[in-house]
Write a protein that holds these residues in place. Structure first.
Motif, PDB file in Angstrom:
ATOM      1  N   LEU A 406       0.833  -1.204  -0.112  1.00 20.02           N
ATOM      2  CA  LEU A 406       0.035  -0.057   0.115  1.00 20.02           C
ATOM      3  C   LEU A 406       0.743   1.207  -0.304  1.00 20.02           C
ATOM      4  O   LEU A 406       0.601   2.201  -0.805  1.00 20.02           O
ATOM      5  CB  LEU A 406      -1.073   0.006   1.310  1.00 20.02           C
ATOM      6  CG  LEU A 406      -1.877   1.350   1.406  1.00 20.02           C
ATOM      7  CD1 LEU A 406      -2.991   1.290   0.418  1.00 20.02           C
ATOM      8  CD2 LEU A 406      -2.406   1.317   2.823  1.00 20.02           C
ATOM      9  N   SER A 407       1.848   1.188   0.784  1.00 18.42           N
ATOM     10  CA  SER A 407       2.718   2.499   0.978  1.00 18.42           C
ATOM     11  C   SER A 407       3.683   2.564  -0.426  1.00 18.42           C
ATOM     12  O   SER A 407       3.666   3.818  -0.634  1.00 18.42           O
ATOM     13  CB  SER A 407       3.665   2.247   2.159  1.00 18.42           C
ATOM     14  OG  SER A 407       3.273   2.077   3.302  1.00 18.42           O
ATOM     15  N   LYS A 408       4.137   1.566  -0.906  1.00 20.52           N
ATOM     16  CA  LYS A 408       4.521   1.773  -2.331  1.00 20.52           C
ATOM     17  C   LYS A 408       3.927   2.311  -3.426  1.00 20.52           C
ATOM     18  O   LYS A 408       4.282   3.217  -4.199  1.00 20.52           O
ATOM     19  CB  LYS A 408       5.466   0.416  -2.773  1.00 20.52           C
ATOM     20  CG  LYS A 408       6.466  -0.152  -1.796  1.00 20.52           C
ATOM     21  CD  LYS A 408       7.062  -1.400  -2.402  1.00 20.52           C
ATOM     22  CE  LYS A 408       8.442  -1.609  -1.437  1.00 20.52           C
ATOM     23  NZ  LYS A 408       9.091  -3.001  -1.777  1.00 20.52           N
ATOM     24  N   ARG A 409       2.672   1.860  -3.246  1.00 17.32           N
ATOM     25  CA  ARG A 409       1.761   2.257  -4.571  1.00 17.32           C
ATOM     26  C   ARG A 409       1.461   3.845  -3.974  1.00 17.32           C
ATOM     27  O   ARG A 409       1.370   4.550  -5.017  1.00 17.32           O
ATOM     28  CB  ARG A 409       0.383   1.677  -4.255  1.00 17.32           C
ATOM     29  CG  ARG A 409       0.552   0.070  -5.026  1.00 17.32           C
ATOM     30  CD  ARG A 409      -0.643  -0.497  -5.516  1.00 17.32           C
ATOM     31  NE  ARG A 409      -0.303  -1.873  -5.791  1.00 17.32           N
ATOM     32  CZ  ARG A 409      -1.019  -2.488  -6.692  1.00 17.32           C
ATOM     33  NH1 ARG A 409      -2.185  -2.098  -7.295  1.00 17.32           N
ATOM     34  NH2 ARG A 409      -0.953  -3.934  -7.059  1.00 17.32           N
ATOM     35  N   THR A 410       1.205   4.052  -2.892  1.00 17.49           N
ATOM     36  CA  THR A 410       0.707   5.434  -2.290  1.00 17.49           C
ATOM     37  C   THR A 410       2.011   6.554  -2.632  1.00 17.49           C
ATOM     38  O   THR A 410       1.755   7.543  -3.438  1.00 17.49           O
ATOM     39  CB  THR A 410       0.443   5.596  -0.980  1.00 17.49           C
ATOM     40  OG1 THR A 410      -0.656   4.736  -0.681  1.00 17.49           O
ATOM     41  CG2 THR A 410      -0.038   6.897  -0.674  1.00 17.49           C
ATOM     42  N   THR A 411       3.195   6.118  -2.554  1.00 17.05           N
ATOM     43  CA  THR A 411       4.370   7.157  -2.527  1.00 17.05           C
ATOM     44  C   THR A 411       4.620   7.063  -4.132  1.00 17.05           C
ATOM     45  O   THR A 411       5.022   8.077  -4.685  1.00 17.05           O
ATOM     46  CB  THR A 411       5.626   6.382  -2.139  1.00 17.05           C
ATOM     47  OG1 THR A 411       5.930   5.196  -2.330  1.00 17.05           O
ATOM     48  CG2 THR A 411       5.217   6.675  -0.540  1.00 17.05           C
ATOM     49  N   ALA A 412       4.207   5.962  -4.986  1.00 14.70           N
ATOM     50  CA  ALA A 412       4.524   6.311  -6.367  1.00 14.70           C
ATOM     51  C   ALA A 412       3.477   6.886  -6.967  1.00 14.70           C
ATOM     52  O   ALA A 412       4.044   7.847  -7.895  1.00 14.70           O
ATOM     53  CB  ALA A 412       4.169   4.773  -6.920  1.00 14.70           C
ATOM     54  N   ILE A 413       2.284   6.974  -6.712  1.00 17.51           N
ATOM     55  CA  ILE A 413       1.268   8.050  -6.971  1.00 17.51           C
ATOM     56  C   ILE A 413       1.605   9.320  -6.784  1.00 17.51           C
ATOM     57  O   ILE A 413       1.671  10.252  -7.433  1.00 17.51           O
ATOM     58  CB  ILE A 413      -0.183   7.728  -6.222  1.00 17.51           C
ATOM     59  CG1 ILE A 413      -0.524   6.229  -6.888  1.00 17.51           C
ATOM     60  CG2 ILE A 413      -1.095   8.807  -6.540  1.00 17.51           C
ATOM     61  CD1 ILE A 413      -1.986   5.929  -6.098  1.00 17.51           C
ATOM     62  N   LEU A 414       2.071   9.670  -5.359  1.00 19.26           N
ATOM     63  CA  LEU A 414       2.611  11.035  -5.228  1.00 19.26           C
ATOM     64  C   LEU A 414       3.965  11.317  -5.944  1.00 19.26           C
ATOM     65  O   LEU A 414       3.875  12.598  -6.087  1.00 19.26           O
ATOM     66  CB  LEU A 414       2.747  11.038  -3.467  1.00 19.26           C
ATOM     67  CG  LEU A 414       1.575  10.748  -2.538  1.00 19.26           C
ATOM     68  CD1 LEU A 414       2.019  10.748  -1.176  1.00 19.26           C
ATOM     69  CD2 LEU A 414       0.651  12.027  -2.803  1.00 19.26           C
ATOM     70  N   GLU A 415       4.458  10.619  -6.303  1.00 18.32           N
ATOM     71  CA  GLU A 415       5.687  10.783  -7.126  1.00 18.32           C
ATOM     72  C   GLU A 415       5.203  11.397  -8.517  1.00 18.32           C
ATOM     73  O   GLU A 415       5.910  12.249  -8.871  1.00 18.32           O
ATOM     74  CB  GLU A 415       6.763   9.714  -7.298  1.00 18.32           C
ATOM     75  CG  GLU A 415       8.168  10.090  -7.967  1.00 18.32           C
ATOM     76  CD  GLU A 415       8.806   8.830  -7.861  1.00 18.32           C
ATOM     77  OE1 GLU A 415      10.071   9.023  -8.355  1.00 18.32           O
ATOM     78  OE2 GLU A 415       8.666   7.960  -7.594  1.00 18.32           O
ATOM     79  N   LYS A 416       4.225  10.642  -9.034  1.00 20.17           N
ATOM     80  CA  LYS A 416       3.613  11.174 -10.275  1.00 20.17           C
ATOM     81  C   LYS A 416       3.148  12.585 -10.090  1.00 20.17           C
ATOM     82  O   LYS A 416       2.835  13.172 -11.104  1.00 20.17           O
ATOM     83  CB  LYS A 416       2.785  10.075 -10.616  1.00 20.17           C
ATOM     84  CG  LYS A 416       3.466   8.801 -11.199  1.00 20.17           C
ATOM     85  CD  LYS A 416       2.373   7.735 -11.549  1.00 20.17           C
ATOM     86  CE  LYS A 416       3.155   6.485 -11.931  1.00 20.17           C
ATOM     87  NZ  LYS A 416       2.084   5.300 -12.395  1.00 20.17           N
TER      88      LYS A 416
END
Length: 637
Positions: A406-416
């Motif tokens: 969940l955290s990896k997906r969230t931080t990836a979204i925020l990076e985009k």
């Protein structure tokens, strides 16, 4: 003069803005007031009702203002005796966006807009009151004892403030139809039809001398009062009210109100002696209201992709830039930016959950560092931790695996969206910073009871946090752990104090800036590490040592410290102001260069800006001396 009018005037003069009117003016208003008896649970107006020709004052009882969000009715405010509501007719043409319902049997005074309008345009104090109240959507600042409040009728959700209307950019028609004064009404009407516009600016040597609108043609030509063959000069309105390009939504609305017009002319310098740049219409203002914080928050809630969120973040950047240029207090900008950035983070987590499925246990996502302090105006890096509730030992691995994903997906979204990943790995996607509540409690106990033993792991930003998503009780447990550990913990404050003093001083012995000596930023000044962070670290240190809970923002921490520790209030207040000055300089640098604003080119600053920067750095020395004196630093020195 009736006794009723006198009694109403006596009542009104106790409350703003009526207290700015003289006796004769109060009697004139009171003589035209309608008195309404509103029974309990009866509505005065509801969402989407057509606007009334009056606004309202509560004479007795209580009126609830509510709005609908996602099919749920939400209470926005309660209006008590003396409170004003239903002001939407002053500021917009579209229907009510709230419901006004009596909470108990109430008496309401209805004040006709037409009667009160002249006092708005003639009395600067009344105009200021409306502008301030419209801009802030809070209890008015003119009433220091909070006797009353004024509520606008525009919806703002998630506790965001209407103050953004005061500095929000206003989009307007940038290719206005410009007509020479020698044209005929017939020619202008044809040109307006061909260009699909409802107004035209009449110019002479490219300077505006008048304006015509559809309304002029309907009221003057269609009625037969003036022949269609007449010169356009016969039907134009003159002089035209001009504004400059930086006009805000609220300012434009009040100008239309003041002059009882429907269009404003945008010129280079805001006067009728410069070139025409565009036209602001009532329609532009109604459209602009869709860009208030509440609507932005709603856009975030509906976002389905990182691209959608990125577009909202870009809107926020525009709003920040406009607010800085208008010298809006940075504290207001932080409030709005913080709420919107938190909403973006929350939606990123929700999108990740939509992909992965429901979480296996309750959890809390905490923003830490500048985001946790609500001090992030520029697109800097993301800092976060995730805390999930304690689970059975046999489920721990699976639960942690879910939250890591969940955290990896969230931080990836925020990076985009544009938030860089933290170079130090201070993110929930790092296994070290995604763990159970018990593990986090052990972590904080270790940091605070044996500081320095694993100094490579501790970072003081872990003590600046605020919940973005999840269970508040989990955040409360962490806070309780921290404040239990600060009691009589000299070792911990010795460590934090020395850590706060470890950064190189911003100025050398000769009061010159200590510039970077190597690397790509050689010759530049590191305003983050040499200016802002010493203040951030010191504010955190003192707040923890005095066991003050719930104050995360650096500016507010210093303001609170000045109250809690009055002996050194002068130092704290100087540091509070210094923090705002340094933050503004950094933000301007970042917006100008599309960067984090960390490194400042001193050579590019004007002499006055250099002095302003030096003055803002001066309180750091006093603060350092106070830290040394207060904490008697020894072991980690």
């Amino acid at each position: 003069m009736s006794t009723l009018s006198v009694n109403i005037a006596e009542f009104l003069k106790e409350y703003p803005p009526f207290n700015h009117l003289n006796s004769d003016e109060l009697i004139e208003v009171s003589s035209n007031i309608g008195v309404l008896n509103l029974e309990k649970n009866k509505t005065l107006f509801t969402v989407n009702d057509k606007l009334h020709d009056s606004f309202y004052v509560v004479a007795s009882g209580v009126v609830n203002l509510s709005f609908i969000v996602d099919a749920e009715e939400t209470l926005l405010n309660k209006c008590y005796v003396g409170d004003i509501f239903g002001l939407r007719p002053f500021f917009a043409k579209n229907n009510y966006m709230m419901t006004a319902k009596a909470r108990e049997d109430s008496v309401i005074y209805a004040i006709p807009i037409r009667v009160f309008k002249p006092f708005v345009s003639q009395n600067p104090s009344v105009l200021d009151f409306l502008l301030e109240s419209f801009a802030s959507n809070t209890k008015n600042s003119f009433d220091r004892e909070n006797k009353t409040k004024l509520i606008t009728d525009t919806v703002y959700t998630d506790h965001t403030s209407n103050e953004i209307q005061f500095f929000q950019n206003l989009s307007y028609h940038r290719t206005p139809l410009k007509i020479e004064i020698t044209s005929t009404a017939k020619d202008v009407a044809q040109l307006m039809t061909d260009n699909l516009v409802n107004s035209a600016i009449i110019i002479q040597q490219n300077n505006p001398i008048g304006i015509v609108t559809d309304t002029d043609f309907r009221s003057k030509i269609a009625t037969g009062r003036i022949p269609l063959s007449s010169s356009i000069e016969k039907i134009m309105s003159s002089p035209v009210v001009c504004v400059n390009e930086s006009v805000s939504v609220a300012e434009a609305q009040l100008l239309l109100l003041k002059y009882n017009i429907s269009h404003l002319c945008v010129t280079v310098d805001g006067s009728d002696k410069s070139d025409v740049k565009g036209v602001v219409s009532e329609h532009d203002l109604i459209v602009a209201q869709s860009n208030n914080p509440g609507v932005i928050i709603k856009e975030i809630k509906k976002a389905l992709t990182p691209k959608d969120l990125k577009l909202v973040r870009e809107k926020l950047t525009d709003l920040i830039q406009t607010s800085i240029s208008k010298n809006i207090p940075l504290t207001h900008v932080y409030n709005i930016s913080g709420e919107i950035i938190f909403a973006i983070n929350k939606r990123a987590i929700e999108l990740a959950i939509l992909d992965l499925g429901s979480p296996p246990s309750r959890f809390a996502w905490l923003s830490i560092g500048s985001q946790g302090r609500k001090e992030q105006l520029l697109l800097t890096d993301q800092d976060s931790i995730l805390v999930f509730e304690d689970v059975a030992a046999d489920k721990y691995r699976d639960v942690k695996d879910y939250f890591i994903k969940l955290s990896k997906r969230t931080t990836a979204i925020l990076e985009k969206v544009g938030f860089m990943t933290c170079p130090n790995g201070h993110m929930a996607s790092n296994m070290s910073w995604c763990k159970s509540l018990s593990d986090w409690i052990k972590q904080y106990n270790s940091w605070m009871k044996t500081p320095g033993e694993q100094s490579n792991e501790i970072s003081s930003i872990f003590f600046d946090y605020e919940i973005v998503f999840g269970e508040n009780k989990i955040e409360d447990s962490l806070t309780e752990t921290i404040f239990n550990n600060v009691k009589n913990n000299n070792l911990f404050f010795d460590y934090l104090g020395n850590d706060a003093l470890r950064k190189n001083p911003p100025l050398n012995f000769f009061k010159k800036f200590n510039l970077e000596e190597e690397g790509e930023n050689k010759g530049k000044f590191d305003i983050k590490n040499k200016g802002i962070m010493p203040l951030v670290d010191a504010a955190r240190l003192f707040i923890l040592s005095m066991q003050i809970k719930g104050v995360n923002n650096t500016y507010l921490r210093f303001k609170q410290l000045s109250i809690t520790d009055p002996k050194y209030s002068e130092i704290y207040l100087s540091c509070a102001e210094a923090f705002l000055v340094l933050s503004k300089i950094r933000t301007l640098e970042g917006l100008k260069n599309d960067s984090t604003g960390q490194f400042i080119s001193i050579e590019e600053l004007s002499k006055s800006d250099k002095e302003k920067l030096k003055n803002a750095l001066a309180p750091i020395r006093d603060l350092e001396e106070l830290i040394k004196d207060r904490f008697q630093l020894t072991q980690f020195s």
